[in-house]
Scaffold this motif. Sequence first.
Motif, PDB file in Angstrom:
ATOM      1  N   SER A 120      -4.370  -4.424   9.766  1.00 28.95           N
ATOM      2  CA  SER A 120      -3.033  -4.928   8.863  1.00 28.95           C
ATOM      3  C   SER A 120      -4.331  -5.264   7.773  1.00 28.95           C
ATOM      4  N   ARG A 121      -3.374  -5.220   6.461  1.00 30.76           N
ATOM      5  CA  ARG A 121      -3.505  -5.743   4.783  1.00 30.76           C
ATOM      6  C   ARG A 121      -2.573  -6.798   4.930  1.00 30.76           C
ATOM      7  N   LEU A 122      -2.505  -7.706   4.013  1.00 36.14           N
ATOM      8  CA  LEU A 122      -1.894  -8.584   3.286  1.00 36.14           C
ATOM      9  C   LEU A 122      -0.608  -7.906   2.674  1.00 36.14           C
ATOM     10  N   GLY A 180       1.093  -9.331   7.150  1.00 36.22           N
ATOM     11  CA  GLY A 180       0.124  -8.445   7.022  1.00 36.22           C
ATOM     12  C   GLY A 180       1.120  -7.070   6.832  1.00 36.22           C
ATOM     13  N   LEU A 231      -1.533 -13.093   9.013  1.00 38.87           N
ATOM     14  CA  LEU A 231      -3.449 -13.116   9.083  1.00 38.87           C
ATOM     15  C   LEU A 231      -3.579 -14.325   8.873  1.00 38.87           C
TER      16      LEU A 231
END
Length: 302
Positions: free
Chosen positions: A2-4, A22, A28
């Motif tokens: 997962s990314r921000l 995320g 995160l």
Amino acid sequence: MSRLDWIAVDWGTSSLRAWGIGTDGSVLWAESSPTGMGGLAPEQFEPTFLALVAPHVGPSERIEAIACGMVGARQGWAEAGYRAVPCTPLSPDLTAAPTSDPRLSFRIIGGLSQADPADVMRGEETQIAGFQALNPKFDGVICLPGTHSKWVHVSAGEVVSFQTFMTGELFAALAGHTVLRHSVGGEDWDDDAFAEAVDDAVSRPEKLAARLFGLRAEGLLNGLPAAAARARLSGLLIGAELAAARPYWLGQNIAIVGATGISGRYGAALSGLGVTATLADGDAMVLKGLIAARSNTTEIPT
């Protein structure tokens, strides 16, 4: 991985907290700072926030933030107005704070107001929304203890009415700035003294002022231990609050949302009166409420 996706923010008078959320909804990272809005000039809000989250955000990465708390007060980053009850705790319309960094979108949740008797809340509405997200069928009263304790009647997903008590602030003022400071020092605690004081104050709230000075007198004459004096001071103030808030909690489903220590004391005080309350962690509820606010907004910045 997962990314921000966005950043949840709780910015009060004395502290700032942020959680990176995320794209899959997970947390995160989390950051905190003692840089509350109470000590900032208007031009300091943006750089203070960006400095806190900088370790987690790339130089060209978009930053979307949704915040609750006193950051939306008249003296905050941008004033997020009050909505009059009865209403849902959250509005789909958030207030955009002025920003100079083109990467940044910072929006603030507004508070709630009540005309008669006059009352306001800012920040607690987000905790209420978080509790409702986990307990969508809850109908009753939510107590939010703290510096300014709130008793909130909720029904059918709306805040119907509420009442604020300055109990926590009174405790701090009396313990730190009156003659009682000589009697209630330290952090030790006496559960029995607390329970007795709650019962006394609920039964005879009109004697509160006299009972308060009695703490000092008992210390001088009978050697009342500081732990008992401190617990009795808290019990007297919480008991007086419970006596005044009786129309809210009597015969109702009760939930207490707040920090573990103070929530436990309110729970114990109510238990002594034969009332069982459900306890929920205040930090967890504010994060749930911020997540609910983000999913409830009318527009997501691009």
